[in-house]
Design a protein around this motif. Structure first.
Motif: not given
Length: 210
Positions: A188-198
């Motif tokens: 979540r804090e990594d600017e290199g990825v866009l993250t979510t949890v379903f």
């Protein structure tokens, strides 16, 4: 206005109707003692694979073919799925499921071996999608490898990301649960990825490599 989340979860998990190919694959998984993705998670895999327009995909842990069939049904007709598992019986069951699903043999590649040994040999930035459904204790390693393997815009998916509702409970200090909690936080804090949890199934983490 309050809602019954457990009822909503049961409703959405019960929506997909699995055909005989998936039901037989699920039976083989049960006979082998292999945890297979839920129907809700499976349909999410299909949708996400289709949305990503993935042509090259890797799955870590075959689930005896259940997850692979779902992925292949979402992948483009020319896409190739590489499935990695240390157990040859699991791989054999997956190949049977793929054949029953009518998937041409040249669209799948099964690799027998420990993912810790196989993944470092795969090519950097060569894949559009990586699905992880294996030993949760190794999840941080698998995720690191997956991000290396993914092309920009590629999709990372991690099954059982909520560890059967343990991750959401800060009082649970089990080593694997804590590692998953920290992994979600770091992504979540990594600017290199866009993250979510379903919350489908036991939790499906999705991340897009920027």
């Amino acid at each position: 206005m309050s809602t019954d989340k457990s009822t909503s979860w049961s409703f959405t998990e019960g929506l997909p109707e699995e055909d005989q190919v998936l039901l037989r694959a699920r039976e083989r998984a049960f006979d082998l003692g292999v945890p297979a993705v839920s129907a809700g998670t499976g349909t999410a895999l299909s949708v996400l694979a289709a949305t990503a327009k993935a042509r090259t995909a890797v799955e870590i842990g075959t689930g005896a073919g259940v997850s692979g069939v779902y992925l292949l049904r979402g992948l483009s007709p020319q896409a190739v799925l590489t499935s990695i598992d240390h157990d040859v019986e699991h791989l054999r069951a997956a190949r049977v499921a793929f054949a029953e699903a009518g998937v041409p043999a040249n669209r799948t590649r099964t690799i027998s071996g420990r993912a810790q040994d196989v993944l470092p040999r795969l090519t950097d930035s060569a894949y559009d999608l990586v699905f992880i459904d294996a030993d949760k204790a190794q999840a941080p390693f698998y995720v690191t490898q997956a991000l290396r393997l993914l092309k920009p815009g590629g999709v990372l998916l991690l099954n059982d990301a909520l560890d059967r509702d343990r991750v959401s409970n800060p009082a649970n200090r089990d080593q694997t649960t804590v590692a998953l909690r920290q992994l979600i936080k770091s992504l979540r804090e990594d600017e290199g990825v866009l993250t979510t949890v379903f919350t489908t199934g036991d939790g499906l983490l999705a991340a897009v490599k920027r």
